[in-house]
Design a protein around this motif. Structure first.
Motif, PDB file in Angstrom:
ATOM      1  N   GLY A   1      -1.980  31.796 -39.776  1.00 14.33           N
ATOM      2  CA  GLY A   1      -1.183  31.117 -41.103  1.00 14.33           C
ATOM      3  C   GLY A   1       0.307  31.675 -41.041  1.00 14.33           C
ATOM      4  O   GLY A   1       0.754  31.693 -42.056  1.00 14.33           O
ATOM      5  N   ASP A   2       0.655  32.277 -39.941  1.00 10.63           N
ATOM      6  CA  ASP A   2       1.928  32.604 -39.902  1.00 10.63           C
ATOM      7  C   ASP A   2       3.096  31.443 -40.106  1.00 10.63           C
ATOM      8  O   ASP A   2       4.248  31.772 -40.409  1.00 10.63           O
ATOM      9  CB  ASP A   2       2.236  33.487 -38.357  1.00 10.63           C
ATOM     10  CG  ASP A   2       1.999  34.940 -38.358  1.00 10.63           C
ATOM     11  OD1 ASP A   2       1.412  35.458 -39.287  1.00 10.63           O
ATOM     12  OD2 ASP A   2       1.909  35.334 -37.029  1.00 10.63           O
ATOM     13  N   GLY A   3       2.812  30.393 -39.735  1.00 10.22           N
ATOM     14  CA  GLY A   3       3.458  29.369 -40.096  1.00 10.22           C
ATOM     15  C   GLY A   3       4.066  28.446 -38.972  1.00 10.22           C
ATOM     16  O   GLY A   3       3.539  28.505 -37.695  1.00 10.22           O
TER      17      GLY A   3
ATOM     18  N   ILE B   1      11.770  27.456 -45.708  1.00  2.84           N
ATOM     19  CA  ILE B   1      13.104  27.890 -45.529  1.00  2.84           C
ATOM     20  C   ILE B   1      13.877  26.860 -44.769  1.00  2.84           C
ATOM     21  O   ILE B   1      13.232  26.412 -43.621  1.00  2.84           O
ATOM     22  CB  ILE B   1      13.207  29.057 -44.494  1.00  2.84           C
ATOM     23  CG1 ILE B   1      12.782  30.341 -45.297  1.00  2.84           C
ATOM     24  CG2 ILE B   1      14.983  29.379 -44.238  1.00  2.84           C
ATOM     25  CD1 ILE B   1      12.613  31.704 -44.464  1.00  2.84           C
ATOM     26  N   GLU B   2      15.061  26.236 -45.217  1.00  2.02           N
ATOM     27  CA  GLU B   2      15.823  25.268 -44.528  1.00  2.02           C
ATOM     28  C   GLU B   2      17.139  25.687 -44.335  1.00  2.02           C
ATOM     29  O   GLU B   2      17.691  26.120 -45.165  1.00  2.02           O
ATOM     30  CB  GLU B   2      15.826  24.122 -45.634  1.00  2.02           C
ATOM     31  CG  GLU B   2      14.452  23.324 -45.786  1.00  2.02           C
ATOM     32  CD  GLU B   2      14.485  22.353 -46.953  1.00  2.02           C
ATOM     33  OE1 GLU B   2      14.758  21.137 -46.610  1.00  2.02           O
ATOM     34  OE2 GLU B   2      14.291  22.640 -48.064  1.00  2.02           O
ATOM     35  N   VAL B   3      17.518  25.358 -43.132  1.00  2.00           N
ATOM     36  CA  VAL B   3      18.941  25.873 -42.661  1.00  2.00           C
ATOM     37  C   VAL B   3      19.466  24.681 -41.633  1.00  2.00           C
ATOM     38  O   VAL B   3      18.717  24.237 -40.788  1.00  2.00           O
ATOM     39  CB  VAL B   3      18.613  27.090 -41.626  1.00  2.00           C
ATOM     40  CG1 VAL B   3      20.081  27.579 -41.215  1.00  2.00           C
ATOM     41  CG2 VAL B   3      18.077  28.368 -42.372  1.00  2.00           C
ATOM     42  N   VAL B   4      20.640  24.481 -41.889  1.00  5.77           N
ATOM     43  CA  VAL B   4      21.525  23.519 -41.195  1.00  5.77           C
ATOM     44  C   VAL B   4      22.448  24.214 -40.278  1.00  5.77           C
ATOM     45  O   VAL B   4      23.394  24.950 -40.815  1.00  5.77           O
ATOM     46  CB  VAL B   4      21.953  22.332 -42.079  1.00  5.77           C
ATOM     47  CG1 VAL B   4      22.752  21.389 -41.063  1.00  5.77           C
ATOM     48  CG2 VAL B   4      21.277  21.596 -42.918  1.00  5.77           C
ATOM     49  N   LEU B   5      22.424  23.829 -39.011  1.00 10.64           N
ATOM     50  CA  LEU B   5      23.273  24.769 -38.228  1.00 10.64           C
ATOM     51  C   LEU B   5      23.939  23.740 -37.174  1.00 10.64           C
ATOM     52  O   LEU B   5      23.241  22.811 -36.585  1.00 10.64           O
ATOM     53  CB  LEU B   5      22.436  25.827 -37.372  1.00 10.64           C
ATOM     54  CG  LEU B   5      21.694  27.110 -38.203  1.00 10.64           C
ATOM     55  CD1 LEU B   5      20.718  27.785 -37.345  1.00 10.64           C
ATOM     56  CD2 LEU B   5      22.694  27.751 -38.762  1.00 10.64           C
TER      57      LEU B   5
ATOM     58  N   ALA C   1      11.305  26.159 -41.698  1.00 15.17           N
ATOM     59  CA  ALA C   1      10.301  27.102 -41.281  1.00 15.17           C
ATOM     60  C   ALA C   1       9.510  27.272 -42.623  1.00 15.17           C
ATOM     61  O   ALA C   1       9.914  27.691 -43.654  1.00 15.17           O
ATOM     62  CB  ALA C   1      11.098  28.294 -40.959  1.00 15.17           C
ATOM     63  N   ILE C   2       8.076  27.245 -42.347  1.00 14.78           N
ATOM     64  CA  ILE C   2       7.014  27.539 -43.132  1.00 14.78           C
ATOM     65  C   ILE C   2       6.614  28.932 -42.655  1.00 14.78           C
ATOM     66  O   ILE C   2       6.009  29.156 -41.922  1.00 14.78           O
ATOM     67  CB  ILE C   2       5.804  26.495 -43.321  1.00 14.78           C
ATOM     68  CG1 ILE C   2       6.483  25.000 -43.249  1.00 14.78           C
ATOM     69  CG2 ILE C   2       5.013  26.971 -44.329  1.00 14.78           C
ATOM     70  CD1 ILE C   2       7.317  24.754 -44.469  1.00 14.78           C
TER      71      ILE C   2
END
Length: 112
Positions: free
Chosen positions: A87-89, A61-65, A6-7
């Motif tokens: 620009g919210d991402g 943000i990087e998340v592995v799930l 997520a950016i």
């Protein structure tokens, strides 16, 4: 398993982190990055000279799930990071073949 990238805007980091923790996400990786999308930066004035700021500061943000947690995590990120302004991402969901915990050698979902 999936990897979520997520950016987001930098000032939303604490809210997003708390939101992910509240749904049981245990580990995240955060990087300071720069980039632009449709907004294409902006113009600033410095000592009387105009210049274009192409790359805006963002947080990645990087998340592995496991697959069953992905929808909740995406909802937590998108609802918390949203300001309604340009620009919210973005959120990217990437399939993940395997994960290995270096310390123990555990593989797959046990490693995350």
């Amino acid at each position: 398993m999936k990897k979520i990238e997520a950016i987001i805007k930098p000032f939303k980091l604490d809210e997003v982190k708390e939101s992910l923790q509240s749904i049981g996400v245990q580990g995240i990786t955060v990087s300071e990055v720069k980039g632009f999308g449709r907004q294409k930066g902006h113009t600033e004035l410095y000592r009387g000279a105009e210049y274009v700021v192409d790359f805006l500061p963002k947080i990645k943000i990087e998340v592995v799930l496991p697959d069953d947690q992905v929808e909740k995590a995406v909802e937590a990120i998108s609802s918390t990071a949203k300001t309604g302004r340009i620009g919210d991402g973005k959120i990217f969901i990437i399939p993940l073949d395997d994960a290995i915990r270096i310390r123990t050698g555990e593989k797959g979902e046990k490693a995350i």
